[in-house]
Write an enzyme that holds these catalytic residues in place. Structure first.
Site, mmCIF file in Angstrom:
data_model
loop_
_atom_site.group_PDB
_atom_site.id
_atom_site.type_symbol
_atom_site.label_atom_id
_atom_site.label_comp_id
_atom_site.label_asym_id
_atom_site.label_seq_id
_atom_site.Cartn_x
_atom_site.Cartn_y
_atom_site.Cartn_z
ATOM 1 N N GLU A 60 -3.458 11.709 -40.412
ATOM 2 C CA GLU A 60 -3.741 12.057 -41.805
ATOM 3 C C GLU A 60 -3.148 13.427 -42.125
ATOM 4 O OE1 GLU A 60 -7.582 13.839 -44.201
ATOM 5 O OE2 GLU A 60 -7.930 12.382 -42.589
ATOM 6 N N LYS A 78 -16.224 7.933 -44.132
ATOM 7 C CA LYS A 78 -16.080 9.166 -43.365
ATOM 8 C C LYS A 78 -17.398 9.941 -43.458
ATOM 9 C CE LYS A 78 -13.852 12.838 -45.014
ATOM 10 N NZ LYS A 78 -12.786 13.818 -45.364
#
Length: 208
Positions: free
Chosen positions: A38, A127
């Protein structure tokens, strides 16, 4: 969740002042077992870096954009070749835009209400953020009433605690600073990064 994330159970998070060294960092991580990476929109040049990397990374490597806050951010990330987007909050328009573009979405949530809201809106996984300040016990407590929602704790996850988080029920973990260290700096140590990447992958494999 993507096949690569299910298999490797690790997301490497690259956040820095700029992305000048991001390609070298990504290559080092990939060479040492990391498959999901990411790059955050708060890193100057991250979108352009993802676009370049997406054009030449081998099959089985997934690049995503982090700190995605709007539907427009989702479209920019998808156009650059991102396979997933990550948000620090539960932004329903972001989740919906990711669904329309056919890419995964990992919104950030901390409480049971936020987690359920994100999942109900269509998140691929949630998340758990910021996770480190509360510890694996929080994740285990949340999973008791919400066992079917995949959680990816992020924020303050150390290499030495990866096993504890996965043992508590995390489907994967997200690591930024503890994994990346100084590697994004012009004179950062890529050899040390390689060692840390192998250690993270070994810890995750041990809990598979």
């Amino acid at each position: 969740m993507s096949e690569q994330l299910v298999t490797t159970r690790v997301v490497a998070i690259l956040r820095g002042e700029n992305a000048a060294r991001a390609e070298a960092v990504v290559e080092t991580l990939v060479d040492n077992g990391i498959r999901c990476l990411e790059l955050t929109l708060t890193t100057r040049g991250a979108l352009e870096t993802v676009e370049r990397l997406a054009a030449r990374m081998p099959d089985g490597i997934e690049l995503g954009m982090g700190t995605v806050l709007t539907a427009d951010d989702v479209h920019r990330a998808a156009d650059a070749g991102a396979c997933f987007v990550v948000s620090p909050t539960v932004a329903v328009p972001v989740i919906e835009a990711a669904l329309r573009r056919g890419i995964a979405s990992y919104p950030g949530a901390l409480t049971p209400t936020e987690i359920h809201t994100a999942w109900s809106a269509g998140a691929s996984a949630v998340k758990l953020f910021p996770a480190g300040s509360l510890g694996p016990g929080h994740l285990k407590a949340v999973r008791a009433p919400l066992p079917d929602i995949p959680l990816v704790p992020t924020g303050g996850i150390g290499i030495d605690t990866v096993g504890s988080w996965l043992d508590a029920g995390a489907h994967a973990v997200g690591l930024g600073g503890p994994l990346i260290g100084d590697a994004l700096a012009p004179d950062g140590d890529l050899s040390a990064l390689a060692v840390r990447a192998r250690a993270v992958c070994a810890a995750a494999a041990g809990q598979r």
